[in-house]
Design a protein around this motif. Structure first.
Motif, PDB file in Angstrom:
ATOM      1  N   GLU A  58      -1.955   6.401   0.457  1.00  0.00           N
ATOM      2  CA  GLU A  58      -3.151   5.582   0.667  1.00  0.00           C
ATOM      3  C   GLU A  58      -3.248   5.138   2.128  1.00  0.00           C
ATOM      4  N   ARG A  59      -2.131   4.762   2.704  1.00  0.00           N
ATOM      5  CA  ARG A  59      -2.105   4.348   4.105  1.00  0.00           C
ATOM      6  C   ARG A  59      -2.478   5.520   5.013  1.00  0.00           C
ATOM      7  N   LEU A  60      -1.925   6.687   4.719  1.00  0.00           N
ATOM      8  CA  LEU A  60      -2.252   7.876   5.500  1.00  0.00           C
ATOM      9  C   LEU A  60      -3.739   8.189   5.406  1.00  0.00           C
ATOM     10  N   ASN A 100      -6.206   6.111   4.730  1.00  0.00           N
ATOM     11  CA  ASN A 100      -6.958   5.098   5.475  1.00  0.00           C
ATOM     12  C   ASN A 100      -6.850   5.308   6.978  1.00  0.00           C
ATOM     13  N   ASP A 101      -5.669   5.664   7.450  1.00  0.00           N
ATOM     14  CA  ASP A 101      -5.463   5.887   8.880  1.00  0.00           C
ATOM     15  C   ASP A 101      -6.193   7.126   9.377  1.00  0.00           C
ATOM     16  N   GLU A 102      -6.288   8.127   8.528  1.00  0.00           N
ATOM     17  CA  GLU A 102      -6.847   9.420   8.934  1.00  0.00           C
ATOM     18  C   GLU A 102      -8.271   9.666   8.442  1.00  0.00           C
ATOM     19  N   MET A 147       0.852  -1.183   0.000  1.00  0.00           N
ATOM     20  CA  MET A 147       0.000   0.000   0.000  1.00  0.00           C
ATOM     21  C   MET A 147       0.895   1.243   0.000  1.00  0.00           C
ATOM     22  N   LYS A 148       0.565   2.204  -0.826  1.00  0.00           N
ATOM     23  CA  LYS A 148       1.340   3.436  -0.910  1.00  0.00           C
ATOM     24  C   LYS A 148       1.162   4.248   0.360  1.00  0.00           C
ATOM     25  N   ALA A 149       2.180   5.062   0.658  1.00  0.00           N
ATOM     26  CA  ALA A 149       2.165   5.867   1.878  1.00  0.00           C
ATOM     27  C   ALA A 149       0.958   6.800   1.926  1.00  0.00           C
TER      28      ALA A 149
END
Length: 106
Positions: free
Chosen positions: A5-7, A9-11, A1-3
């Motif tokens: 995309e991860r950010l 999803n997390d936020e 997962m790209k950074a």
């Protein structure tokens, strides 16, 4: 997962609820973000160094809003007088940078 995309999803939850937060919570988050920008970017720009020293940015963060408001905005003329070396973040390697030009509208 790209950074990114991860950010996202997390936020996501905090992003979606942000407009409905209490004003104090929004202002606290804004202060946290502006402190992060000053701590991690602006304090490494020679053009900003003196301004930030005048309100303790070099001595620790986060700032208060009162301290942040004491930072005098830099003018275009001042930036031009520091160009090019004084406008480059000293934490970057020159080998990683490349020049670009803008009409000034971006």
């Amino acid at each position: 997962m790209k950074a990114v995309e991860r950010l996202f999803n997390d936020e996501f939850d905090s992003i979606m609820t942000a407009p409905f937060q209490q004003r104090s919570a929004i202002e606290e988050y804004q202060l946290e973000r502006v402190s992060h920008i000053l701590r991690n970017h602006a304090r490494h720009l020679p053009a900003y160094t003196e301004r930030l020293k005048s309100v303790r940015v070099g001595r620790g963060l986060p700032l208060s809003w009162e301290e942040f408001r004491q930072i005098k905005p830099i003018t275009k003329q001042e930036m031009m007088s520091h160009f090019p070396a004084g406008c480059i973040d000293t934490s970057y390697s020159a080998a990683d940078l490349y020049p670009t030009r803008s009409s000034g509208s971006s």
